[in-house]
Motif scaffolding. Structure first.
Motif, mmCIF file in Angstrom:
data_model
loop_
_atom_site.group_PDB
_atom_site.id
_atom_site.type_symbol
_atom_site.label_atom_id
_atom_site.label_comp_id
_atom_site.label_asym_id
_atom_site.label_seq_id
_atom_site.Cartn_x
_atom_site.Cartn_y
_atom_site.Cartn_z
ATOM 1 N N ALA A 1 18.300 47.926 44.712
ATOM 2 C CA ALA A 1 18.081 46.523 44.342
ATOM 3 C C ALA A 1 18.566 45.586 45.448
ATOM 4 C CB ALA A 1 18.791 46.221 43.026
ATOM 5 N N ALA A 2 19.713 45.907 46.049
ATOM 6 C CA ALA A 2 20.251 45.076 47.124
ATOM 7 C C ALA A 2 19.325 45.089 48.333
ATOM 8 C CB ALA A 2 21.646 45.574 47.509
ATOM 9 N N ASP B 1 10.623 37.736 41.371
ATOM 10 C CA ASP B 1 10.798 36.787 42.472
ATOM 11 C C ASP B 1 9.453 36.445 43.107
ATOM 12 O OD1 ASP B 1 11.491 35.300 44.671
ATOM 13 O OD2 ASP B 1 13.099 36.639 45.330
ATOM 14 N N LYS C 1 8.674 37.278 47.005
ATOM 15 C CA LYS C 1 8.556 38.648 47.514
ATOM 16 C C LYS C 1 7.196 39.227 47.125
ATOM 17 C CE LYS C 1 13.532 39.453 47.174
ATOM 18 N NZ LYS C 1 13.725 39.170 48.612
ATOM 19 N N HIS D 1 18.553 45.922 36.724
ATOM 20 C CA HIS D 1 18.795 45.881 38.165
ATOM 21 C C HIS D 1 17.567 45.476 38.977
ATOM 22 C CE1 HIS D 1 22.272 48.415 36.939
ATOM 23 N NE2 HIS D 1 22.856 47.796 37.939
ATOM 24 N N ASN E 1 11.018 40.884 52.333
ATOM 25 C CA ASN E 1 10.025 39.939 51.826
ATOM 26 C C ASN E 1 8.862 40.626 51.119
ATOM 27 O OD1 ASN E 1 11.411 37.693 52.906
ATOM 28 N ND2 ASN E 1 10.470 38.047 54.920
ATOM 29 N N ARG F 1 16.264 42.966 47.680
ATOM 30 C CA ARG F 1 16.560 41.537 47.768
ATOM 31 C C ARG F 1 16.575 41.059 49.215
ATOM 32 N NH1 ARG F 1 20.088 42.678 43.283
ATOM 33 N NH2 ARG F 1 21.830 43.094 44.716
ATOM 34 N N GLU G 1 14.720 41.029 38.212
ATOM 35 C CA GLU G 1 14.678 39.767 38.953
ATOM 36 C C GLU G 1 13.919 39.892 40.265
ATOM 37 O OE1 GLU G 1 15.579 36.800 37.912
ATOM 38 O OE2 GLU G 1 16.040 37.762 35.989
ATOM 39 N N VAL G 2 14.070 41.036 40.945
ATOM 40 C CA VAL G 2 13.406 41.184 42.240
ATOM 41 C C VAL G 2 11.900 41.314 42.068
ATOM 42 C CG1 VAL G 2 13.515 43.707 42.443
ATOM 43 C CG2 VAL G 2 13.661 42.297 44.489
#
Length: 696
Positions: free
Chosen positions: A266-267, A324, A327, A317, A273, A270, A320-321
């Motif tokens: 997940a990190a 977004d 992205k 986890h 792009n 984030r 949200e990504v």
């Protein structure tokens, strides 16, 4: 028949071979003669009577033993098959065994023929001849099995040609590397993930609740996070020089099976792009289906996420990504993936580019990912695992490699397709630019919301093959009753309806109308465990449905009209030589059902008074280790009236799908006797020479 007192010496194998060779004419003619002479053999009770006499029983036993020995020899010839294919002990399994052996034989023949054709073409190009491969005695050119000769030569030619053309071979090619590996779509020995990982699902007969979405002010509908944007907000017209990704062997890879690894993924997402996504799914051993794997690729790394083990952690986890809008998510053929992400993880995608839609807009030769990999990346994809059982744990290296390839090259394909779309936009005279069109289609896919399959009074009308079956009202009533029974069981046990009771078996039961457990047991042949455990309940449903047949007269008549209409339209050709418009789907039944049919009674009226499938399913059903008395709304059924509650939400198949349910399907599905006889004859013809060799 007279038998001498002294036993004659057994015939030698040479004599048996001569006897077999003495059969005049082709092998099929000999079989026909034997078949004709078999009419003189007593049958049924007469056969058992004559078996009491040694003069009859002795030769019959010898023939049976010889036949059994030949079949066992075929099955245990592991040096030919590369594996043992033992003749089954159960008589009911013999047909399947014959089909498997027959398929194996023809598969090997196809491979040998392909190898020979390829080698002959290569030799012709060099100007040389294949005389060295000709058997001087038989005149046949031996191909299959000459591993040290032909295969090595072909591998050498392939390696040289592949290096010159710079085309990667990502997997074994069936035509050049041997028999295609058969990957089962269902492995019965796999422990159910629902039990192993304590997966909880809601299979009640109620619409799916999108709990992770906000609702409108009046609460009448849910709001997708992408509604705040338009498709034009996501269009990227920046031209970037595409960089081909390195091979999978030299790319960083991580199998994500722990929560800490999921947090790291997940990190990393984030921090980028854009990323590529794909899912592997299983729908056969669960009611709504299970997402078994998630593949994610960035420009530099590949990830494979075990979504069975980490199911409850995926949404928190990664939600949200995926939401977004800044992205880009690149997917291929995301129609189902979008639904599965919503259903299993509460993930709703914003800003997606679907390469499958792009291939359609570009009007490429084919739209599959396999074609795009070959066309844009020069990679021959391995699609043997496309329908594999992805519940398998641990995953073999071959399956992991396949999963990685689905997303590893996807961002590069996205770059190349975007350049083509931009180029086409400058040449296009249409009002909508091709690139914008792709984003609009991808936007619409993301906006779709998952809907749970619901049982309604008309659900049975959509069973594959029903329209062409020609059922009367009594048989139609049985279909409706069994459709409701299997739906109740499937929801309670979290199994697919196809696993509990396949459509073909359901239609066979309705056609035969077994009214005793013995008749039903003989019909299903112990192939379906849930049916075996509920024979008594199913027979009760059949009897009750037959008594309730009057409620289905109108539906049966309407099905007959649709079938006649379908047949006439299929035989109609338009004036310009094109095929006529496809017939309407069974959805027409639900729309026409409101019209009055005969005697002023509409189907909806009759359904209200005597609902199809209103069979009382509160009887004890032995569902594994527990008893289910679940009614159609998924709640405890305390009264008969509760079983009639329905939610009128139903996906209707397209017109094209309706065409597939026509008479051609019925002919293909129900002409089983003809298929059995033709396949058996084909098997005998195929193994004629082999049997001779066994006897000699």
């Amino acid at each position: 028949m007279e038998v001498g007192s002294s036993q004659s010496q057994p015939q030698s194998t040479k004599q048996k071979a001569d006897a077999l060779q003495s059969l005049s004419g082709p092998f099929s003619s000999s079989i026909a003669k034997l078949s004709g002479s078999s009419r003189g053999i007593p049958s049924n009770k007469d056969f058992h009577f004559y078996c009491n006499f040694n003069e009859f029983n002795a030769p019959i036993t010898e023939i049976a033993d010889t036949s059994q020995l030949m079949l066992d020899t075929i099955g245990y010839s592991s040096h030919l098959w590369g594996k043992e294919m033992a003749f089954p002990d159960e008589f009911d399994d013999v047909y399947d065994w014959l089909v498997n052996v027959n398929d194996e034989l023809f598969e090997r023949f196809d491979v040998s023929a392909d190898e020979f054709e390829k080698l002959r073409k290569q030799e012709e190009e060099r100007g040389s001849k294949l005389m060295s491969l000709v058997d001087s005695e038989s005149g046949f050119q031996l191909v299959y099995g000459k591993k040290k000769g032909l295969n090595q030569l072909m591998e050498k030619d392939l390696s040289s040609s592949s290096s010159s053309s710079a085309v990667k071979v990502a997997s074994r090619d069936r035509k050049t590397m041997g028999t295609k590996q058969k990957i089962p779509f269902h492995i019965p020995t796999i422990p159910r993930p629902q039990d192993m990982f304590k997966i909880v699902v809601n299979n009640s007969n109620q619409p799916f609740d999108h709990v992770w979405l906000q609702r409108s002010e009046d609460g009448s509908r849910v709001i997708h996070p992408q509604e705040k944007f338009s498709a034009l907000d996501f269009v990227d017209k920046n031209v970037v020089e595409p960089v081909k990704p390195p091979p999978t062997e030299s790319t960083s890879f991580k199998l994500v099976e722990e929560v800490k690894d999921l947090k790291e993924l997940a990190a990393k997402l984030r921090g980028v792009n854009e990323f590529a996504v794909d899912l592997e799914h299983n729908h056969y051993r669960s009611f709504q289906g299970l997402t078994c794997l998630m593949q994610v690729s960035t420009r530099t790394e590949d990830f494979v996420v075990d979504t069975l083990k980490l199911r409850i952690h995926i949404g928190p986890h990664l939600r949200e990504v995926f939401k977004d809008p800044m992205k880009k998510k690149v997917m291929h053929g995301a129609d189902h993936d979008i639904m599965w992400l919503q259903r299993d993880f509460g993930i709703y995608v914003c800003n997606m580019f679907d390469t499958g839609q792009a291939s359609r807009v570009l009007k490429l030769e084919r739209n599959s990912l396999e074609y795009l990999l070959s066309h844009f990346c020069g990679v021959t994809a391995n699609k043997e695992y496309q329908n594999a059982d992805w519940r398998l744990r641990p995953l073999p290296d071959e399956m992991l490699r396949y999963a990685r390839e689905d997303t590893h090259y996807l961002l590069h394909i996205y770059d190349l397709m975007r350049i083509r779309l931009l180029s086409a936009s400058t040449e296009s005279e249409d009002s909508v630019e091709p690139l914008v069109e792709v984003y609009k289609r991808s936007y619409d896919l993301c906006m779709r919301l998952y809907e749970k399959e619901l049982l309604t009074d008309s659900s049975y009308l959509y069973i594959y093959g029903l329209q062409g079956a020609g059922f009367n009202a009594q048989q139609l009533a049985i279909v409706a009753g069994l459709c409701e029974w299997r739906d109740v069981v499937a929801r309670a046990e979290d199994e697919s309806t196809g696993y509990v009771l396949p459509n073909k078996t359901l239609l066979d039961i309705a056609k035969q109308k077994p009214v005793t457990t013995n008749m039903l047991r003989h019909l299903v042949k112990s192939k379906h465990p849930y049916v075996d455990r509920n024979l008594g309940s199913i027979v009760s449903i059949i009897r009750h449905s037959m008594q309730n047949a009057a409620a289905f007269e109108a539906a049966a008549e309407l099905l007959k009209e649709v079938r006649v209409e379908t047949a006439s339209e299929e035989n109609t050709v338009s004036a310009d030589g094109n095929e006529a418009q496809l017939p309407e789907s069974p959805a027409r039944l639900t729309t026409t059902a409101t019209e009055s049919i005969g005697g002023g009674i509409s189907i909806n009226d009759s359904m209200t008074r005597n609902p199809p499938g209103s069979v009382h399913v509160k009887e004890s059903l032995e569902l594994g280790s527990r008893t289910a008395g679940i009614c159609r709304n998924g709640q405890e059924n305390s009264s008969h009236s509760g079983a009639q509650a329905t939610v009128q939400v139903l996906k209707k198949p397209s017109r094209a799908f309706g065409a597939m349910l026509g008479n051609s399907t019925a002919k293909r599905k129900f002409d089983s006797d003809k298929k059995v006889s033709s396949l058996t004859l084909l098997f005998l013809q195929s193994f004629g020479a082999f049997i001779r060799d066994v006897l000699v």
